[in-house]
Design a protein around this motif. Structure first.
Motif, PDB file in Angstrom:
ATOM      1  N   TRP A 266     -31.867 -21.381  -6.369  1.00 42.78           N
ATOM      2  CA  TRP A 266     -30.744 -22.252  -5.987  1.00 42.78           C
ATOM      3  C   TRP A 266     -29.732 -22.332  -7.125  1.00 42.78           C
ATOM      4  O   TRP A 266     -30.100 -22.250  -8.298  1.00 42.78           O
ATOM      5  CB  TRP A 266     -31.234 -23.668  -5.667  1.00 42.78           C
ATOM      6  CG  TRP A 266     -32.076 -23.718  -4.436  1.00 42.78           C
ATOM      7  CD1 TRP A 266     -31.643 -23.761  -3.135  1.00 42.78           C
ATOM      8  CD2 TRP A 266     -33.502 -23.732  -4.379  1.00 42.78           C
ATOM      9  NE1 TRP A 266     -32.716 -23.800  -2.290  1.00 42.78           N
ATOM     10  CE2 TRP A 266     -33.877 -23.782  -3.026  1.00 42.78           C
ATOM     11  CE3 TRP A 266     -34.516 -23.703  -5.353  1.00 42.78           C
ATOM     12  CZ2 TRP A 266     -35.199 -23.812  -2.600  1.00 42.78           C
ATOM     13  CZ3 TRP A 266     -35.832 -23.719  -4.939  1.00 42.78           C
ATOM     14  CH2 TRP A 266     -36.159 -23.772  -3.577  1.00 42.78           C
TER      15      TRP A 266
ATOM     16  N   HIS B 287     -23.826 -29.730  -5.787  1.00 43.99           N
ATOM     17  CA  HIS B 287     -23.927 -30.339  -4.468  1.00 43.99           C
ATOM     18  C   HIS B 287     -25.355 -30.775  -4.173  1.00 43.99           C
ATOM     19  O   HIS B 287     -26.304 -30.205  -4.696  1.00 43.99           O
ATOM     20  CB  HIS B 287     -23.451 -29.353  -3.396  1.00 43.99           C
ATOM     21  CG  HIS B 287     -22.069 -28.842  -3.657  1.00 43.99           C
ATOM     22  ND1 HIS B 287     -20.950 -29.617  -3.429  1.00 43.99           N
ATOM     23  CD2 HIS B 287     -21.634 -27.660  -4.148  1.00 43.99           C
ATOM     24  CE1 HIS B 287     -19.878 -28.918  -3.758  1.00 43.99           C
ATOM     25  NE2 HIS B 287     -20.261 -27.729  -4.209  1.00 43.99           N
ATOM     26  N   ARG B 288     -25.492 -31.745  -3.294  1.00 44.25           N
ATOM     27  CA  ARG B 288     -26.793 -32.362  -3.030  1.00 44.25           C
ATOM     28  C   ARG B 288     -27.812 -31.427  -2.387  1.00 44.25           C
ATOM     29  O   ARG B 288     -29.000 -31.511  -2.683  1.00 44.25           O
ATOM     30  CB  ARG B 288     -26.624 -33.609  -2.176  1.00 44.25           C
ATOM     31  CG  ARG B 288     -26.187 -33.329  -0.761  1.00 44.25           C
ATOM     32  CD  ARG B 288     -25.965 -34.613   0.034  1.00 44.25           C
ATOM     33  NE  ARG B 288     -25.572 -34.310   1.390  1.00 44.25           N
ATOM     34  CZ  ARG B 288     -24.335 -34.054   1.791  1.00 44.25           C
ATOM     35  NH1 ARG B 288     -23.354 -34.059   0.910  1.00 44.25           N
ATOM     36  NH2 ARG B 288     -24.084 -33.791   3.054  1.00 44.25           N
ATOM     37  N   GLY B 289     -27.378 -30.543  -1.493  1.00 45.36           N
ATOM     38  CA  GLY B 289     -28.322 -29.704  -0.763  1.00 45.36           C
ATOM     39  C   GLY B 289     -29.215 -28.884  -1.669  1.00 45.36           C
ATOM     40  O   GLY B 289     -30.432 -28.852  -1.495  1.00 45.36           O
ATOM     41  N   GLU B 290     -28.596 -28.209  -2.626  1.00 47.64           N
ATOM     42  CA  GLU B 290     -29.361 -27.388  -3.563  1.00 47.64           C
ATOM     43  C   GLU B 290     -30.290 -28.232  -4.414  1.00 47.64           C
ATOM     44  O   GLU B 290     -31.426 -27.855  -4.696  1.00 47.64           O
ATOM     45  CB  GLU B 290     -28.420 -26.588  -4.475  1.00 47.64           C
ATOM     46  CG  GLU B 290     -27.574 -25.577  -3.756  1.00 47.64           C
ATOM     47  CD  GLU B 290     -26.248 -26.138  -3.241  1.00 47.64           C
ATOM     48  OE1 GLU B 290     -25.954 -27.331  -3.456  1.00 47.64           O
ATOM     49  OE2 GLU B 290     -25.513 -25.363  -2.596  1.00 47.64           O
TER      50      GLU B 290
ATOM     51  N   PHE C 233     -31.619 -31.203  -3.653  1.00 50.21           N
ATOM     52  CA  PHE C 233     -32.747 -31.688  -2.855  1.00 50.21           C
ATOM     53  C   PHE C 233     -33.789 -30.596  -2.665  1.00 50.21           C
ATOM     54  O   PHE C 233     -34.990 -30.833  -2.833  1.00 50.21           O
ATOM     55  CB  PHE C 233     -32.278 -32.185  -1.480  1.00 50.21           C
ATOM     56  CG  PHE C 233     -31.861 -33.627  -1.466  1.00 50.21           C
ATOM     57  CD1 PHE C 233     -32.797 -34.648  -1.570  1.00 50.21           C
ATOM     58  CD2 PHE C 233     -30.520 -33.970  -1.333  1.00 50.21           C
ATOM     59  CE1 PHE C 233     -32.407 -35.979  -1.547  1.00 50.21           C
ATOM     60  CE2 PHE C 233     -30.116 -35.295  -1.318  1.00 50.21           C
ATOM     61  CZ  PHE C 233     -31.068 -36.302  -1.419  1.00 50.21           C
ATOM     62  N   ALA C 234     -33.345 -29.399  -2.302  1.00 44.27           N
ATOM     63  CA  ALA C 234     -34.280 -28.299  -2.072  1.00 44.27           C
ATOM     64  C   ALA C 234     -35.057 -27.957  -3.343  1.00 44.27           C
ATOM     65  O   ALA C 234     -36.279 -27.804  -3.313  1.00 44.27           O
ATOM     66  CB  ALA C 234     -33.539 -27.074  -1.546  1.00 44.27           C
TER      67      ALA C 234
END
Length: 157
Positions: A73, A102-105, A107-108
């Motif tokens: 990521w 960004h939050r998506g990366e 969180f993953a």
């Protein structure tokens, strides 16, 4: 700043997040996970837990997990603090913190790191219950969570 710390003393979540966030002005998100000692496990009351590790090997294993997250990521950095020694219910055990644009990366990557910690990192947990002490194995649900991150090599079966 070290990405991996194994320690007996507690940690301050806000201080650790601020330190990690402040290393890069491009940080747009910080995702954290804090694991704590539960007072009940597998239906039995837990009075205390003791965590042991293999010094040197544990840090290297966790550092390799962070390297994998950085390769998967577009995150900036990650921090893992894991406590060892005797702990009581409600005590903090582990902090995983990840920074990214960004939050998506974030969180993953955070979920990936904790899933690997729960199943692959060389820690051993012993719980104190009314029936005596017992070693704790990884749960099947932890193994299932880890499976979603496994990457099949092209052509392998």
């Amino acid at each position: 700043m070290s990405r991996v710390r194994i320690q007996t003393e507690d940690f301050d979540l806000s201080q650790e997040v601020a330190r990690l966030r402040d290393t890069n002005p491009k940080v747009g998100g910080v995702v954290t996970f804090v694991g704590t000692v539960r007072d009940l496990n597998e239906g039995a009351p837990v009075a205390a837990m003791e965590l042991e590790h293999y010094p040197g090997m544990t840090e290297a294993s966790i550092d390799a997990i962070i390297d994998q997250a950085l390769a998967r990521w577009p995150i900036f950095d990650a921090l893992v603090i894991h406590r060892v020694g005797p702990l009581l219910p409600k005590d903090q055990i582990v902090l995983v913190a990840v920074t990214s644009s960004h939050r998506g990366e974030a969180f993953a990557a955070c979920e990936f790191i904790i899933d690997y910690l729960k199943t692959e990192a060389p820690f051993w947990k012993k719980e104190q219950t009314p029936e005596g002490s017992r070693w704790v194995d990884a749960r099947v649900s932890d193994d299932v969570a880890l499976d979603k991150w496994r990457v099949e090599v092209a052509g392998a079966r």
